[in-house]
Scaffold this active site. Structure first.
Site, PDB file in Angstrom:
ATOM      1  N   HIS A   1     107.298  39.521 -52.302  1.00 38.03           N
ATOM      2  CA  HIS A   1     106.252  40.440 -51.842  1.00 38.03           C
ATOM      3  C   HIS A   1     105.187  40.667 -52.902  1.00 38.03           C
ATOM      4  CE1 HIS A   1     105.394  43.894 -48.871  1.00 38.03           C
ATOM      5  NE2 HIS A   1     105.292  42.736 -48.247  1.00 38.03           N
TER       6      HIS A   1
ATOM      7  N   HIS B   1     110.922  52.479 -54.532  1.00 37.76           N
ATOM      8  CA  HIS B   1     110.845  51.012 -54.360  1.00 37.76           C
ATOM      9  C   HIS B   1     112.096  50.578 -53.577  1.00 37.76           C
ATOM     10  CE1 HIS B   1     109.699  46.962 -55.056  1.00 37.76           C
ATOM     11  NE2 HIS B   1     110.033  46.804 -56.332  1.00 37.76           N
TER      12      HIS B   1
ATOM     13  N   LYS C   1     109.042  63.444 -49.217  1.00 39.22           N
ATOM     14  CA  LYS C   1     108.719  62.078 -48.794  1.00 39.22           C
ATOM     15  C   LYS C   1     109.845  61.585 -47.887  1.00 39.22           C
ATOM     16  CE  LYS C   1     104.874  61.235 -50.946  1.00 39.22           C
ATOM     17  NZ  LYS C   1     104.767  61.027 -52.376  1.00 39.22           N
TER      18      LYS C   1
ATOM     19  N   MET D   1     112.068  58.845 -46.581  1.00 40.48           N
ATOM     20  CA  MET D   1     112.461  57.571 -47.188  1.00 40.48           C
ATOM     21  C   MET D   1     112.389  56.424 -46.174  1.00 40.48           C
ATOM     22  SD  MET D   1     113.018  57.848 -50.356  1.00 40.48           S
ATOM     23  CE  MET D   1     111.916  59.150 -50.800  1.00 40.48           C
ATOM     24  N   GLY D   2     111.841  55.303 -46.619  1.00 43.42           N
ATOM     25  CA  GLY D   2     111.665  54.159 -45.726  1.00 43.42           C
ATOM     26  C   GLY D   2     110.350  54.203 -44.971  1.00 43.42           C
ATOM     27  N   PHE D   3     109.464  55.124 -45.354  1.00 41.47           N
ATOM     28  CA  PHE D   3     108.151  55.199 -44.704  1.00 41.47           C
ATOM     29  C   PHE D   3     107.038  55.085 -45.734  1.00 41.47           C
ATOM     30  CE2 PHE D   3     110.837  56.950 -41.480  1.00 41.47           C
ATOM     31  CZ  PHE D   3     110.246  56.516 -40.299  1.00 41.47           C
TER      32      PHE D   3
ATOM     33  N   HIS E   1     103.639  52.699 -47.430  1.00 43.74           N
ATOM     34  CA  HIS E   1     103.553  51.499 -48.272  1.00 43.74           C
ATOM     35  C   HIS E   1     102.212  51.517 -48.974  1.00 43.74           C
ATOM     36  CE1 HIS E   1     103.642  47.276 -49.527  1.00 43.74           C
ATOM     37  NE2 HIS E   1     104.964  47.407 -49.397  1.00 43.74           N
TER      38      HIS E   1
ATOM     39  N   ARG F   1     107.425  43.163 -41.838  1.00 43.62           N
ATOM     40  CA  ARG F   1     108.849  42.828 -41.845  1.00 43.62           C
ATOM     41  C   ARG F   1     109.674  43.807 -41.021  1.00 43.62           C
ATOM     42  NH1 ARG F   1     108.966  43.351 -48.233  1.00 43.62           N
ATOM     43  NH2 ARG F   1     107.838  45.197 -47.520  1.00 43.62           N
TER      44      ARG F   1
ATOM     45  N   ASP G   1     112.463  48.874 -45.545  1.00 45.56           N
ATOM     46  CA  ASP G   1     113.697  49.552 -45.958  1.00 45.56           C
ATOM     47  C   ASP G   1     114.254  50.490 -44.891  1.00 45.56           C
ATOM     48  OD1 ASP G   1     113.953  48.356 -48.476  1.00 45.56           O
ATOM     49  OD2 ASP G   1     112.344  49.624 -49.241  1.00 45.56           O
TER      50      ASP G   1
ATOM     51  N   ARG H   1     115.634  39.108 -53.565  1.00 49.89           N
ATOM     52  CA  ARG H   1     114.393  39.165 -54.353  1.00 49.89           C
ATOM     53  C   ARG H   1     114.480  38.381 -55.657  1.00 49.89           C
ATOM     54  NH1 ARG H   1     109.949  42.545 -53.788  1.00 49.89           N
ATOM     55  NH2 ARG H   1     110.403  42.203 -51.576  1.00 49.89           N
TER      56      ARG H   1
ATOM     57  N   ARG I   1      98.424  43.080 -70.983  1.00 53.19           N
ATOM     58  CA  ARG I   1      98.289  44.223 -71.884  1.00 53.19           C
ATOM     59  C   ARG I   1      97.009  44.969 -71.514  1.00 53.19           C
ATOM     60  NH1 ARG I   1      96.576  48.438 -74.600  1.00 53.19           N
ATOM     61  NH2 ARG I   1      97.507  48.748 -76.657  1.00 53.19           N
TER      62      ARG I   1
HETATM   63  C1  SDX Z   1     109.269  48.874 -51.102  1.00 52.80           C
HETATM   64  O1  SDX Z   1     105.026  47.231 -52.850  1.00 52.80           O
HETATM   65  C2  SDX Z   1     105.944  46.531 -52.351  1.00 52.80           C
HETATM   66  O2  SDX Z   1     105.757  45.406 -52.005  1.00 52.80           O
HETATM   67  C3  SDX Z   1     107.313  47.178 -52.241  1.00 52.80           C
HETATM   68  C4  SDX Z   1     108.215  46.600 -51.183  1.00 52.80           C
HETATM   69  C5  SDX Z   1     108.666  45.190 -51.568  1.00 52.80           C
HETATM   70  O3  SDX Z   1     108.880  44.371 -50.683  1.00 52.80           O
HETATM   71  O4  SDX Z   1     108.844  44.951 -52.757  1.00 52.80           O
HETATM   72  O5  SDX Z   1     107.560  46.537 -49.924  1.00 52.80           O
HETATM   73  C6  SDX Z   1     109.513  47.394 -51.012  1.00 52.80           C
HETATM   74  O6  SDX Z   1     109.382  49.366 -52.185  1.00 52.80           O
HETATM   75  C7  SDX Z   1     108.881  49.695 -49.895  1.00 52.80           C
HETATM   76  C8  SDX Z   1     108.626  51.171 -50.222  1.00 52.80           C
HETATM   77  C9  SDX Z   1     109.897  51.939 -50.245  1.00 52.80           C
HETATM   78  N1  SDX Z   1     109.709  53.344 -50.596  1.00 52.80           N
HETATM   79  C10 SDX Z   1     109.867  54.354 -49.744  1.00 52.80           C
HETATM   80  O7  SDX Z   1     110.133  54.159 -48.553  1.00 52.80           O
HETATM   81  C11 SDX Z   1     109.761  55.730 -50.325  1.00 52.80           C
HETATM   82  C12 SDX Z   1     108.911  56.614 -49.444  1.00 52.80           C
HETATM   83  N2  SDX Z   1     107.565  56.123 -49.498  1.00 52.80           N
HETATM   84  C13 SDX Z   1     106.616  56.728 -50.304  1.00 52.80           C
HETATM   85  O8  SDX Z   1     106.986  57.537 -51.347  1.00 52.80           O
HETATM   86  C14 SDX Z   1     105.283  55.998 -50.463  1.00 52.80           C
HETATM   87  O9  SDX Z   1     104.779  55.712 -49.202  1.00 52.80           O
HETATM   88  C15 SDX Z   1     105.247  54.751 -51.349  1.00 52.80           C
HETATM   89  C16 SDX Z   1     105.903  54.996 -52.705  1.00 52.80           C
HETATM   90  C17 SDX Z   1     105.914  53.584 -50.677  1.00 52.80           C
HETATM   91  C18 SDX Z   1     103.785  54.390 -51.591  1.00 52.80           C
HETATM   92  O10 SDX Z   1     103.192  55.360 -52.384  1.00 52.80           O
HETATM   93  P1  SDX Z   1     101.634  55.487 -52.642  1.00 52.80           P
HETATM   94  O11 SDX Z   1     100.902  54.275 -52.240  1.00 52.80           O
HETATM   95  O12 SDX Z   1     101.458  55.971 -54.035  1.00 52.80           O
HETATM   96  O13 SDX Z   1     101.218  56.608 -51.596  1.00 52.80           O
HETATM   97  P2  SDX Z   1     101.220  58.155 -51.836  1.00 52.80           P
HETATM   98  O14 SDX Z   1     102.545  58.608 -52.287  1.00 52.80           O
HETATM   99  O15 SDX Z   1     100.046  58.475 -52.747  1.00 52.80           O
HETATM  100  O16 SDX Z   1     100.959  58.700 -50.397  1.00 52.80           O
HETATM  101  C19 SDX Z   1      99.650  58.755 -49.786  1.00 52.80           C
HETATM  102  C20 SDX Z   1      99.712  59.842 -48.754  1.00 52.80           C
HETATM  103  C21 SDX Z   1     100.171  61.176 -49.341  1.00 52.80           C
HETATM  104  O17 SDX Z   1      99.622  62.206 -48.539  1.00 52.80           O
HETATM  105  P3  SDX Z   1      98.394  63.090 -49.117  1.00 52.80           P
HETATM  106  O18 SDX Z   1      98.883  63.730 -50.361  1.00 52.80           O
HETATM  107  O19 SDX Z   1      97.274  62.093 -49.407  1.00 52.80           O
HETATM  108  O20 SDX Z   1      98.094  64.042 -47.999  1.00 52.80           O
HETATM  109  O21 SDX Z   1     100.663  59.520 -47.733  1.00 52.80           O
HETATM  110  C22 SDX Z   1     101.735  60.482 -47.758  1.00 52.80           C
HETATM  111  C23 SDX Z   1     101.659  61.150 -49.144  1.00 52.80           C
HETATM  112  O22 SDX Z   1     102.232  62.418 -49.124  1.00 52.80           O
HETATM  113  N3  SDX Z   1     102.977  59.721 -47.700  1.00 52.80           N
HETATM  114  C24 SDX Z   1     104.135  60.185 -47.215  1.00 52.80           C
HETATM  115  C25 SDX Z   1     105.036  59.145 -47.319  1.00 52.80           C
HETATM  116  N4  SDX Z   1     104.418  58.078 -47.865  1.00 52.80           N
HETATM  117  C26 SDX Z   1     103.165  58.443 -48.089  1.00 52.80           C
HETATM  118  N5  SDX Z   1     104.458  61.368 -46.710  1.00 52.80           N
HETATM  119  C27 SDX Z   1     105.754  61.527 -46.324  1.00 52.80           C
HETATM  120  N6  SDX Z   1     106.671  60.534 -46.413  1.00 52.80           N
HETATM  121  C28 SDX Z   1     106.340  59.347 -46.904  1.00 52.80           C
HETATM  122  N7  SDX Z   1     107.238  58.384 -46.983  1.00 52.80           N
END
Ligand code: SDX
Length: 383
Positions: A190, A225, A265, A267-269, A271, A280, A324, A349, A368
């Protein structure tokens, strides 16, 4: 002092070039092949060869590659001895399977004759060995956690079937093997995700492949992640604990609203790249749901709960599941212990990481960047 602007979390920054993978809103390709095409038509071994070697294998190449992987499955005795302690470590609650796997890969480096050699042919040999050895680490570790004798790899089984076999002692059904195989295809690569970027930074110093993979495992463990596949299943279990198993929509909605109010947050939501959904996720969701259908009511209800959570997130937050989320439900349906979900992600991976490490070593420049300083203005120690 730097005057350049910066993006928190490096969002949107193009930090390198790659021939391996392209992640876009509308598509995900591994070396030019679309993920849905690979999931439908390629085995995990074929995808692993594609990523590591660079082209689709001929049938002779595939046969030789599979034979090499089978021949490399056994572990050196020092790693076997370490894994005998892994049950105690995990059951003492200080260590988790991702930590054990990280340590096992680190020990494997000391015992690999090619360890200090970063040349392309040595890197490819090490990549294949790790690809073959990681499922054995996972299997032995799970046997140890359950206090059972280690199950030796079965040379008649595919990579996916053997992984399931070593964990459980039973050969999986063709259906279970297929679900595992597709999940490994989906997880294989990815682009510059956090763990792969970690591996590229380490290999960019001319650090070795095992070291870069060890660092990547540490990065993948985090819940933001790869650790999200375990966290997603734990979250669904929490919801069930709180509201019972009748999937009452009102109760699910209340649970979600409380989570939103607490700014938790889900979990699993979400990106960093995909804003309209992870390509996927629907593929794995479909397979997992079919597996749940075959396993019975309780598993169907789990998917129905997941679908409710998904709909509420989409309707109210416009945030979509990443891979996820269905992975958690799917691996649970397959009877896999939750703490092994992220190690299984590693078993896949490793191919993407190794491809990136080889690409970095083949055309290296130290990674760097600069950082914007926001600390105190210059001051004197004696003031
Ligand atoms: C993987 O990058 C890759 O390729 C990774 C991956 C791979 O194949 O290697 O795809 C695998 O790691 C998938 C991601 C798994 N993680 C989770 O499911 C954890 C929950 N997700 C989030 O914490 C979040 O969405 C991330 C970490 C995945 C992304 O984080 P960002 O890009 O830094 O986004 P953010 O946290 O700044 O969120 C932006 C907005 C926020 O709202 P506002 O403050 O702007 O109002 O979206 C909201 C967040 O609060 N938000 C969520 C949310 N994800 C984003 N709100 C609630 N639940 C969530 N899961």
């Amino acid at each position: 002092m730097t005057t350049a602007t910066h993006a928190k979390g490096l969002e949107g920054v193009i930090a390198g070039e790659t021939e391996i993978c392209n992640v876009e809103q509308t598509s995900l390709v591994y070396r030019g092949y679309e993920i849905a095409d690979l999931a439908a038509n390629a085995s995990f071994e074929e995808v692993a060869f594609l990523l590591l070697v660079g082209h689709k294998p001929s049938s002779d190449e595939l046969g030789a590659f599979k034979a090499e992987l089978i021949a490399e499955r056994a572990l050196p005795s020092a790693v076997v001895e370490f894994l005998k302690t892994s049950g105690n470590l995990v059951n003492n609650e200080y260590a988790v399977p991702m930590d054990i796997l990280r340590t096992a890969v680190s020990i494997l480096s000391h015992l690999d004759a090619d360890c200090q050699d970063n040349a392309g042919d040595a890197n490819l040999r090490k990549s294949k060995r790790l690809l073959a050895q990681i499922p054995t680490v996972i299997g032995h570790m799970q046997n140890s956690i359950e206090g059972k004798d280690f199950i030796a790899p079965n040379a008649n089984l595919s990579h996916s079937a053997n992984l399931l076999y070593m964990m459980t002692g039973s050969e999986p059904t063709p259906e279970a093997e297929k679900v595992m195989d597709v999940s490994l295809v989906l997880y294989a690569e990815h682009d510059y995700n956090a763990s792969t970027f970690t591996a590229r930074v380490i290999s960019g110093t001319l650090g070795d492949l095992h070291g870069a993979v060890t660092g990547a495992i540490a990065a993948l463990k985090g819940k933001l992640h790869g650790g999200a596949n375990e966290a997603a299943m734990e979250m669904l279990a929490d919801i069930r604990n709180d509201i019972g198993s009748d999937n009452d929509l009102g109760k699910v909605t209340d649970w979600m609203h409380q989570a939103f109010a607490d700014k938790r947050k889900l979990m699993g939501f979400g990106h960093r790249v995909y804003k309209n959904g992870d390509h996927r996720a629907p593929i794995l969701h479909g397979l997992g749901r079919k597996a749940a259908q075959a396993r019975g009511e309780d598993f169907i209800k789990l998917f129905e709960l997941g679908e409710m959570v998904q709909k509420i997130m989409e309707d109210e937050k416009k945030i979509y599941p990443n891979v996820d989320f269905p992975c958690g439900m799917t691996y649970f349906t397959m009877g896999i212990p939750v703490p092994q979900y992220t190690p299984i992600f590693v078993a896949s991976r490793i191919t993407g990481w190794a491809a990136h490490i080889m690409e970095q070593h083949a055309n290296n420049r130290l990674i760097r960047p600069r950082v914007a300083y926001i600390g105190p203005a210059p001051r004197n120690w004696n003031d």
